[in-house]
Design a protein around this motif. Structure first.
Motif, PDB file in Angstrom:
ATOM      1  N   GLN A 156      29.991 -49.405  49.995  1.00 10.97           N
ATOM      2  CA  GLN A 156      29.675 -50.389  51.210  1.00 10.97           C
ATOM      3  C   GLN A 156      30.061 -51.656  51.560  1.00 10.97           C
ATOM      4  N   THR A 157      30.033 -52.608  50.642  1.00 13.71           N
ATOM      5  CA  THR A 157      30.539 -54.459  50.940  1.00 13.71           C
ATOM      6  C   THR A 157      32.577 -53.887  51.214  1.00 13.71           C
ATOM      7  N   TYR A 158      33.205 -52.801  50.497  1.00  9.58           N
ATOM      8  CA  TYR A 158      34.142 -53.031  51.066  1.00  9.58           C
ATOM      9  C   TYR A 158      34.681 -52.403  52.438  1.00  9.58           C
ATOM     10  N   ASP A 159      33.638 -51.355  52.735  1.00  7.25           N
ATOM     11  CA  ASP A 159      34.061 -50.777  54.326  1.00  7.25           C
ATOM     12  C   ASP A 159      33.687 -51.942  55.263  1.00  7.25           C
ATOM     13  N   GLN A 160      32.625 -52.118  54.835  1.00  7.84           N
ATOM     14  CA  GLN A 160      32.046 -53.928  56.297  1.00  7.84           C
ATOM     15  C   GLN A 160      33.589 -54.361  56.618  1.00  7.84           C
ATOM     16  N   LEU A 161      33.916 -55.218  55.097  1.00  5.75           N
ATOM     17  CA  LEU A 161      34.706 -56.361  54.783  1.00  5.75           C
ATOM     18  C   LEU A 161      36.253 -55.229  56.325  1.00  5.75           C
ATOM     19  N   LYS A 162      36.973 -54.299  55.653  1.00  5.21           N
ATOM     20  CA  LYS A 162      37.523 -53.659  56.190  1.00  5.21           C
ATOM     21  C   LYS A 162      37.831 -53.197  57.083  1.00  5.21           C
ATOM     22  N   LEU A 163      36.029 -52.934  57.897  1.00  3.55           N
ATOM     23  CA  LEU A 163      36.072 -52.786  59.691  1.00  3.55           C
ATOM     24  C   LEU A 163      36.201 -53.997  60.112  1.00  3.55           C
ATOM     25  N   SER A 164      35.395 -55.390  58.988  1.00  6.34           N
ATOM     26  CA  SER A 164      35.828 -56.651  59.779  1.00  6.34           C
ATOM     27  C   SER A 164      37.349 -56.849  59.836  1.00  6.34           C
ATOM     28  N   TRP A 165      38.616 -56.586  59.233  1.00  5.98           N
ATOM     29  CA  TRP A 165      39.701 -57.030  59.099  1.00  5.98           C
ATOM     30  C   TRP A 165      40.428 -56.082  59.821  1.00  5.98           C
ATOM     31  N   ASP A 166      40.244 -54.831  60.315  1.00  2.47           N
ATOM     32  CA  ASP A 166      40.476 -53.996  61.477  1.00  2.47           C
ATOM     33  C   ASP A 166      40.386 -54.241  62.927  1.00  2.47           C
ATOM     34  N   GLN A 167      39.386 -54.954  63.261  1.00  6.89           N
ATOM     35  CA  GLN A 167      38.944 -54.855  64.674  1.00  6.89           C
ATOM     36  C   GLN A 167      39.626 -56.758  64.896  1.00  6.89           C
TER      37      GLN A 167
END
Length: 139
Positions: A128-139
């Motif tokens: 979950q932590t990895y997915d949240q950071l990946k989403l922030s980077w993609d945005q």
């Protein structure tokens, strides 16, 4: 019965004769001729103007609504409303301080994402932590 018939016949005859007498008054009315004033003009060829003035708002065949991907202040506007532009023309310049801050934040997210990837591979960080950071980077 005969008396009644005679009385009715006499009354009918009196009514018919009385109504016929009024027709003489109608015939005695003098007919007057009706006279109207008329203006007469001769026909002539003339030209007619075919110019029509209308108020309207013109719009182009294509319109494009433009919005920045990041919020901020606009430093300079290079074109006027309604001006012709081509693809790739610079329309506005955003505040450079905010642009620099956004670039730094993006670079920082890239570094943190690489760290989290390494930690995720070792199993010390949740998915979950990895997915949240990946989403922030993609945005």
């Amino acid at each position: 019965m005969n008396t009644l018939f005679r009385t009715m016949s006499i009354c009918s005859l009196v009514v018919v004769l009385a109504s016929c007498g009024a027709a003489k008054d109608k015939e005695q009315v003098v007919k007057t001729e009706r006279i109207e004033k008329v203006k007469v003009e001769t026909l002539a060829k003339t030209t007619i103007a075919r110019k029509i003035e209308l108020s309207t708002t013109l719009e182009g065949y294509e319109t494009m609504n433009i919005a920045p991907s990041v919020t901020g202040k606009i430093e300079h506007i290079f074109v006027e409303v309604g001006a012709r532009v081509k693809a790739g023309d610079m329309l506005v310049r955003m505040d450079q301080n905010q642009l620099n801050n956004t670039k730094l934040a993006f670079a920082n997210l890239g570094v943190e994402l690489e760290r989290i990837k390494t930690l995720r591979e070792t199993g010390t960080v949740s998915q979950q932590t990895y997915d949240q950071l990946k989403l922030s980077w993609d945005q």
